[in-house]
Design an enzyme around this catalytic site. Structure first.
Site: not given
Length: 335
Positions: A31, A55, A172, A199
């Site tokens: 969600a 969720d 990336d 990252h």
């Protein structure tokens, strides 16, 4: 920004869509902004036979109803609340962790870690208790810290296979591809730039020396390229008046899903991911990894023609990456 025939060995949709087997994919945090965009894309993905949305947000049932209005051959199932997490995860081939706090300008990696730790811990605890570990892709930030944390937690609980845990870093690579094409007046889909290390804005390292097609860039030009790539989250957030990147991230996860399901179906696949790897002076590392139905096989290594300047940038990034990994593991140590 799909990869062209020239680089058809890397996530080509044509090859991946021919996967024979069908799979169950579970989106944890479905969600959320990224979760909704990703679920929309997965709703009609040919290789997904069952899409599970979970969720803890009260809006989750509404998201599932909306998705059900999209005609698709796949089965759709929604779950709400932590009590249903075991049901949501059961029988899944691939689990995606896309919930949690989105990183925006002014929000530090430590703040994201504190906010998203409980989400990743809870999901990882349930995954660790499954009889068989599915492929697990982590999108929640900061990936550098949360992936090692999830690994340690699952390893201590029981069911864990390091080959099946991925921090999804495809965004990336897409950004580097686009930026490289823009800088050289080329179509981005005709370009490839490896992105390695970690990252985050301090650990994402593009290797211009390994780009295809090749290029001659000065150290100053490389530094400018690296800095711009590392600031992309901030650039997008500023343009969205404080909102985080979501659509491009969701698309990058879709590419990861296609590659992961191709691997699970017995096809050769390469994924851009952050995985457990001790070959680069740290316990986790990001790069292009070969994947089969059992998970990670090996990571592509770049040893030829890497410039001294790139090595310097990489060393600085590795120092930060080690700190990020330690921070993730420390969360478990102090509890």
């Amino acid at each position: 920004m799909l990869v062209t025939k020239k680089f058809s060995n890397i996530l080509t949709p044509r090859a991946i869509n021919s996967t024979v087997r069908l799979f169950q994919v579970c989106v944890m945090g479905g969600a959320s902004e990224i979760g909704q965009a990703l679920s929309l894309m997965l709703r009609t993905e040919p290789s997904v036979s069952k899409l599970v949305i979970h969720d803890t947000w009260e809006t989750a049932p509404g998201v599932v109803i909306e998705l059900s209005h999209i005609p698709a051959k796949s089965t759709l199932k929604g779950y709400l609340g932590e009590a249903t997490m075991k049901q949501a995860l059961g029988s899944s081939d691939l689990v995606l962790l896309v919930g949690g706090l989105l990183k925006t300008p002014g929000v530090s990696g430590k703040t994201c870690l504190d906010a998203n730790t409980e989400f990743v811990k809870t999901v990882s605890s349930h995954i660790g208790r499954l009889s068989k570990m599915p492929f697990v892709g982590v999108v929640a930030e900061p990936i550098n810290s949360l992936v090692p944390m999830a690994a340690e937690l699952m390893r201590n609980i029981g069911t864990f296979d390091s080959r099946k845990l991925f921090g999804i870093t495809t965004i990336d690579w897409l950004r580097a591809q686009t930026l490289f094409g823009t800088h050289h007046g080329m179509a981005p889909e005709d370009c490839f730039v490896p992105v390695i290390c970690g990252h985050s804005n301090k650990t994402t390292v593009p290797l211009i020396s390994q780009s295809r097609p090749g290029t001659n860039m000065t150290d100053a030009e490389i530094l400018k390229f690296v800095n711009e790539l590392q600031r992309y989250d901030e650039i997008v957030s500023e343009a969205k008046h404080g909102k985080s990147p979501t659509v491009s991230v969701a698309y990058s996860v879709l590419l990861f899903v296609r590659g992961a399901l191709a691997a699970l179906g017995g096809r050769r696949a390469q994924l851009h991911a952050y995985v457990e790897n001790n070959d680069f002076g740290t316990s986790y590392f990001s790069g292009l990894v070969q994947v089969d139905s059992n998970g990670v096989k090996e990571m592509t290594r770049y040893t030829n023609d890497i410039s001294q300047y790139e090595c310097q940038i990489l060393e600085e990034a590795l120092d930060q990456l080690r700190k990020d990994i330690a921070m993730g593991k420390k969360v478990l140590e102090v509890e």
